[in-house]
Scaffold this motif. Sequence first.
Motif, PDB file in Angstrom:
ATOM      1  N   ALA A 139      -8.385   0.923 -16.051  1.00 24.25           N
ATOM      2  CA  ALA A 139      -9.775   1.319 -15.789  1.00 24.25           C
ATOM      3  C   ALA A 139      -9.933   1.778 -14.339  1.00 24.25           C
ATOM      4  O   ALA A 139     -10.661   2.729 -14.057  1.00 24.25           O
ATOM      5  N   THR A 140      -9.247   1.098 -13.425  1.00 19.74           N
ATOM      6  CA  THR A 140      -9.242   1.503 -12.014  1.00 19.74           C
ATOM      7  C   THR A 140      -7.803   1.457 -11.500  1.00 19.74           C
ATOM      8  O   THR A 140      -6.974   0.689 -12.005  1.00 19.74           O
ATOM      9  N   TRP A 141      -7.520   2.285 -10.496  1.00 20.29           N
ATOM     10  CA  TRP A 141      -6.173   2.396  -9.938  1.00 20.29           C
ATOM     11  C   TRP A 141      -6.223   2.262  -8.429  1.00 20.29           C
ATOM     12  O   TRP A 141      -7.147   2.765  -7.792  1.00 20.29           O
ATOM     13  N   GLN A 142      -5.205   1.612  -7.873  1.00 26.06           N
ATOM     14  CA  GLN A 142      -5.056   1.479  -6.427  1.00 26.06           C
ATOM     15  C   GLN A 142      -3.730   2.104  -6.019  1.00 26.06           C
ATOM     16  O   GLN A 142      -2.699   1.848  -6.656  1.00 26.06           O
ATOM     17  N   PRO A 143      -3.708   2.917  -4.964  1.00 31.83           N
ATOM     18  CA  PRO A 143      -2.450   3.533  -4.533  1.00 31.83           C
ATOM     19  C   PRO A 143      -1.509   2.496  -3.922  1.00 31.83           C
ATOM     20  O   PRO A 143      -1.953   1.503  -3.338  1.00 31.83           O
ATOM     21  N   LEU A 144      -0.222   2.730  -4.106  1.00 29.03           N
ATOM     22  CA  LEU A 144       0.817   1.908  -3.489  1.00 29.03           C
ATOM     23  C   LEU A 144       1.517   2.724  -2.408  1.00 29.03           C
ATOM     24  O   LEU A 144       1.856   3.885  -2.647  1.00 29.03           O
ATOM     25  N   PRO A 145       1.758   2.152  -1.249  1.00 23.16           N
ATOM     26  CA  PRO A 145       2.548   2.865  -0.241  1.00 23.16           C
ATOM     27  C   PRO A 145       3.968   3.070  -0.761  1.00 23.16           C
ATOM     28  O   PRO A 145       4.568   2.152  -1.314  1.00 23.16           O
ATOM     29  N   VAL A 146       4.478   4.283  -0.618  1.00 22.53           N
ATOM     30  CA  VAL A 146       5.816   4.639  -1.086  1.00 22.53           C
ATOM     31  C   VAL A 146       6.659   5.014   0.125  1.00 22.53           C
ATOM     32  O   VAL A 146       6.214   5.777   0.981  1.00 22.53           O
ATOM     33  N   LYS A 147       7.876   4.467   0.176  1.00 19.22           N
ATOM     34  CA  LYS A 147       8.802   4.790   1.263  1.00 19.22           C
ATOM     35  C   LYS A 147       9.994   5.549   0.695  1.00 19.22           C
ATOM     36  O   LYS A 147      10.498   5.213  -0.374  1.00 19.22           O
ATOM     37  N   ARG A 148      10.407   6.557   1.435  1.00 17.57           N
ATOM     38  CA  ARG A 148      11.550   7.362   0.999  1.00 17.57           C
ATOM     39  C   ARG A 148      12.716   7.165   1.961  1.00 17.57           C
ATOM     40  O   ARG A 148      12.554   7.180   3.170  1.00 17.57           O
ATOM     41  N   ARG A 149      13.889   6.975   1.363  1.00 17.74           N
ATOM     42  CA  ARG A 149      15.133   6.925   2.126  1.00 17.74           C
ATOM     43  C   ARG A 149      16.150   7.750   1.346  1.00 17.74           C
ATOM     44  O   ARG A 149      16.650   7.313   0.321  1.00 17.74           O
ATOM     45  N   GLY A 150      16.414   8.961   1.828  1.00 20.53           N
ATOM     46  CA  GLY A 150      17.305   9.864   1.100  1.00 20.53           C
ATOM     47  C   GLY A 150      16.703  10.235  -0.237  1.00 20.53           C
ATOM     48  O   GLY A 150      15.577  10.700  -0.320  1.00 20.53           O
ATOM     49  N   ALA A 151      17.471  10.010  -1.312  1.00 23.36           N
ATOM     50  CA  ALA A 151      17.005  10.341  -2.657  1.00 23.36           C
ATOM     51  C   ALA A 151      16.342   9.157  -3.345  1.00 23.36           C
ATOM     52  O   ALA A 151      15.976   9.239  -4.506  1.00 23.36           O
ATOM     53  N   THR A 152      16.170   8.042  -2.636  1.00 25.09           N
ATOM     54  CA  THR A 152      15.590   6.833  -3.226  1.00 25.09           C
ATOM     55  C   THR A 152      14.196   6.594  -2.668  1.00 25.09           C
ATOM     56  O   THR A 152      13.967   6.700  -1.471  1.00 25.09           O
ATOM     57  N   GLU A 160       0.682   4.242  -8.356  1.00 22.96           N
ATOM     58  CA  GLU A 160      -0.581   3.516  -8.402  1.00 22.96           C
ATOM     59  C   GLU A 160      -0.418   2.291  -9.287  1.00 22.96           C
ATOM     60  O   GLU A 160       0.418   2.274 -10.185  1.00 22.96           O
ATOM     61  N   VAL A 161      -1.239   1.278  -9.026  1.00 27.43           N
ATOM     62  CA  VAL A 161      -1.196   0.041  -9.792  1.00 27.43           C
ATOM     63  C   VAL A 161      -2.607  -0.280 -10.292  1.00 27.43           C
ATOM     64  O   VAL A 161      -3.589   0.021  -9.629  1.00 27.43           O
ATOM     65  N   SER A 162      -2.671  -0.884 -11.480  1.00 28.73           N
ATOM     66  CA  SER A 162      -3.938  -1.301 -12.072  1.00 28.73           C
ATOM     67  C   SER A 162      -3.764  -2.696 -12.652  1.00 28.73           C
ATOM     68  O   SER A 162      -2.717  -3.009 -13.234  1.00 28.73           O
ATOM     69  N   THR A 163      -4.776  -3.513 -12.504  1.00 30.40           N
ATOM     70  CA  THR A 163      -4.754  -4.844 -13.123  1.00 30.40           C
ATOM     71  C   THR A 163      -5.874  -4.995 -14.156  1.00 30.40           C
ATOM     72  O   THR A 163      -6.164  -6.095 -14.604  1.00 30.40           O
ATOM     73  N   ASP A 164      -6.483  -3.852 -14.544  1.00 27.60           N
ATOM     74  CA  ASP A 164      -7.543  -3.881 -15.563  1.00 27.60           C
ATOM     75  C   ASP A 164      -7.272  -2.854 -16.661  1.00 27.60           C
ATOM     76  O   ASP A 164      -8.160  -2.141 -17.100  1.00 27.60           O
ATOM     77  N   ASP A 165      -6.018  -2.793 -17.078  1.00 31.52           N
ATOM     78  CA  ASP A 165      -5.582  -1.898 -18.168  1.00 31.52           C
ATOM     79  C   ASP A 165      -5.879  -0.427 -17.895  1.00 31.52           C
ATOM     80  O   ASP A 165      -6.149   0.349 -18.807  1.00 31.52           O
TER      81      ASP A 165
END
Length: 81
Positions: free
Chosen positions: A29-42, A22-27
């Motif tokens: 106070a609120t959070w937005q999910p980030l899409p996560v991609k998996r390739r093997g162990a990374t 998740e990412v926040s730009t207000d220290d």
Amino acid sequence: MPVRIERNPGAARSGVRSLTLEVSTDDGATWQPLPVKRRGATWTAQVTNPGSPGAVSLRGTAVDRAGNKVVQTVIRAYGIG
């Protein structure tokens, strides 16, 4: 800005079952999910920086195959000038 997560060499091989970022730009106070991609162990995610100056905070939650969970939060992980 790409965020990349890998298994540390020598770490237990139980492996990460799920990862959320998740990412926040207000220290945090609120959070937005980030899409996560998996390739093997990374796992990778792309952070889109805000168009105005400030700071970006990041929070990651990982769960391994045994059900163990860790949450790491970094408030003001980096600044945007």
